[in-house]
Design a protein around this motif. Structure first.
Motif, PDB file in Angstrom:
ATOM      1  N   GLU A 194       0.833  -1.204   0.000  1.00 53.93           N
ATOM      2  CA  GLU A 194       0.000   0.000   0.000  1.00 53.93           C
ATOM      3  C   GLU A 194       0.868   1.255   0.000  1.00 53.93           C
ATOM      4  N   GLU A 195       1.953   1.244   0.794  1.00 55.36           N
ATOM      5  CA  GLU A 195       2.862   2.397   0.831  1.00 55.36           C
ATOM      6  C   GLU A 195       3.544   2.582  -0.513  1.00 55.36           C
ATOM      7  N   LYS A 196       3.923   1.490  -1.126  1.00 59.39           N
ATOM      8  CA  LYS A 196       4.594   1.568  -2.428  1.00 59.39           C
ATOM      9  C   LYS A 196       3.619   2.092  -3.474  1.00 59.39           C
ATOM     10  N   ALA A 197       2.338   1.689  -3.401  1.00 60.77           N
ATOM     11  CA  ALA A 197       1.342   2.149  -4.377  1.00 60.77           C
ATOM     12  C   ALA A 197       1.021   3.621  -4.174  1.00 60.77           C
ATOM     13  N   ALA A 198       1.119   4.119  -2.929  1.00 52.32           N
ATOM     14  CA  ALA A 198       0.818   5.523  -2.645  1.00 52.32           C
ATOM     15  C   ALA A 198       1.877   6.439  -3.213  1.00 52.32           C
ATOM     16  N   GLU A 199       3.086   5.986  -3.377  1.00 53.66           N
ATOM     17  CA  GLU A 199       4.164   6.829  -3.888  1.00 53.66           C
ATOM     18  C   GLU A 199       3.979   7.100  -5.297  1.00 53.66           C
TER      19      GLU A 199
END
Length: 199
Positions: A194-199
């Motif tokens: 999720e953090e990687k997709a938010a970037e």
């Protein structure tokens, strides 16, 4: 030393050996297969194959030559009528010797079956069935595949015909390709997707 021994005498005199081989040839032509020892079968093969070759040419002269060796009219009729028609396309090698696993009880001599090749129905049927059977297989290795364009409505698996023919089987083979993978990215030191997709 065995210098100059070009054939096996089979422990018999010349007249006995010729009579025995003629009788065995008659039995082979009438019954299409006989059980005998390996040594006699090899001697019979040398005796009967030239007669079978002469039978392919149905003339009075060839009939008289074969009759002088065999000496039975019924066998001559069977040879020139039935056997010659079946072996007409074969350029030699009319007999097959199949060794048996069990030796003879009395003297432990090796036994075998000698038969006419074109009259073994089970092997001929198996050969014809093997040629007629279409084989499909899935290869584990990637190999070269034909290029195919995909559309949105296609399923995830595609059937692609293999370009190279198989070595032994002449039938067409098919391969099933795996669905295409989606792109993935590597996560570093405790990151979540999720953090990687938010970037």
């Amino acid at each position: 030393m065995r210098h100059g021994k070009s054939f096996n005498h089979l422990g018999r005199t010349t007249s006995h050996r010729h009579a025995m081989l003629a009788n065995m040839a008659n039995s082979l032509i009438l019954h299409k297969r006989i059980t005998t020892t390996v040594a006699k079968a090899k001697a019979l093969r040398q005796y009967v194959e030239p007669l079978l070759t002469k039978a392919k040419n149905d003339t009075t002269h060839s009939r008289r030559l074969v009759f002088s060796s065999l000496g039975q009219k019924e066998v001559l009729k069977e040879l020139f009528d039935n056997v010659a028609a079946k072996i007409a396309g074969r350029p030699g090698g009319y007999t097959r010797i199949i060794k048996l696993s069990q030796n003879r009880l009395g003297d432990n001599s090796e036994m075998c079956v000698i038969e006419l090749v074109d009259f073994n129905d089970t092997l001929l049927e198996a050969k014809n069935a093997g040629e007629a059977k279409a084989t499909t297989r899935r290869s584990r290795r990637g190999g070269k595949k034909a290029d195919a364009t995909t559309t949105e409505g296609d399923s995830s698996a595609e059937v692609v015909a293999e370009a190279k023919p198989a070595k032994k089987a002449k039938a067409a083979t098919t391969e099933v390709s795996a669905p295409e993978d989606t792109d993935t990215e590597t996560l570093h030191n405790g990151e979540t997707r999720e953090e990687k997709a938010a970037e």
